[in-house]
Design a protein around this motif. Structure first.
Motif, short mmCIF file in Angstrom:
data_model
loop_
_atom_site.label_atom_id
_atom_site.label_comp_id
_atom_site.label_asym_id
_atom_site.label_seq_id
_atom_site.Cartn_x
_atom_site.Cartn_y
_atom_site.Cartn_z
N ASN A 78 -70.85 77.52 82.14
CA ASN A 78 -70.43 76.14 81.87
C ASN A 78 -70.37 75.35 83.17
OD1 ASN A 78 -70.21 76.72 79.19
ND2 ASN A 78 -68.01 77.04 79.22
N THR A 82 -72.24 71.59 84.33
CA THR A 82 -71.50 70.41 84.78
C THR A 82 -72.33 69.59 85.76
OG1 THR A 82 -69.43 71.60 84.45
CG2 THR A 82 -69.33 69.66 85.85
N TYR A 103 -62.94 63.15 84.79
CA TYR A 103 -62.89 63.85 83.51
C TYR A 103 -64.33 64.08 83.08
CZ TYR A 103 -61.51 64.89 78.70
OH TYR A 103 -61.30 65.50 77.48
N LYS A 105 -66.80 66.76 80.51
CA LYS A 105 -66.94 67.84 79.53
C LYS A 105 -65.59 68.41 79.09
CE LYS A 105 -71.62 69.20 80.54
NZ LYS A 105 -72.33 69.40 79.30
N LYS A 107 -62.71 68.43 80.67
CA LYS A 107 -61.86 69.01 81.72
C LYS A 107 -61.62 67.99 82.83
CE LYS A 107 -62.38 73.52 80.48
NZ LYS A 107 -61.43 74.05 79.62
N TRP A 109 -61.18 67.44 86.81
CA TRP A 109 -61.63 68.07 88.06
C TRP A 109 -61.19 67.23 89.25
CZ3 TRP A 109 -64.86 72.38 88.90
CH2 TRP A 109 -65.38 72.98 87.76
#
Length: 147
Positions: A78, A82, A103, A105, A107, A109
């Motif tokens: 995954n 990204t 933000y 997918k 999540k 970061w």
């Protein structure tokens, strides 16, 4: 004397193989065992060496497709998916201040600007690369102005 040498070689190559688990010396284990058998039967030294080399080469040839398959197999994650994805800035990205988040997918970061420029909250960006736990991003508008 040669019996001990071939036995030692087989053990050393076997330990190297066990320590790496990457098929780096398994063929030499087979060659050393073959040479040890010839040595135990009283075969000449030239025959022992020849058999060591021949058996090692045959085992290498037989295991080469497996080694290539193991070395060439990369399982995408995954994380890999990204890179190139679109994201939305959720905290102003300011490399000098060490702040920034996006933000992407589903999540959140930590993010930094690929160019070093400040990127305001709400900006749509593209993920260019990942270093550690930080995404390096570029505003979408900046990408459309490239020639």
């Amino acid at each position: 004397m040669m019996n001990w040498l071939w036995l030692g070689a087989a053990v050393v190559f076997g330990l190297i193989e066990a320590a790496t688990a990457a098929l780096v010396s398994v063929w030499f284990v087979g060659g050393a065992v073959a040479a040890l058998l010839v040595s135990l039967l009283g075969g000449a030294l030239w025959l022992q060496i020849l058999l060591f080399l021949a058996v090692s080469a045959v085992i290498l040839a037989l295991t080469r497709p497996l080694v290539k398959k193991m070395a060439g197999h990369v399982q995408p994650t995954n994380l890999d998916q990204t890179i190139g994805a679109s994201a939305r800035v959720t905290e102003d990205i300011d490399d000098a201040a060490g702040t920034g988040a996006v933000y992407v997918k589903g999540k959140m970061w930590t993010a930094r600007s690929s160019s070093g420029a400040t990127i305001p909250i709400g900006t749509e960006v593209t993920v260019e690369r990942i270093e550690g736990v930080k995404l390096y991003v570029t505003p979408v508008r900046a990408e459309t102005h490239r020639g």
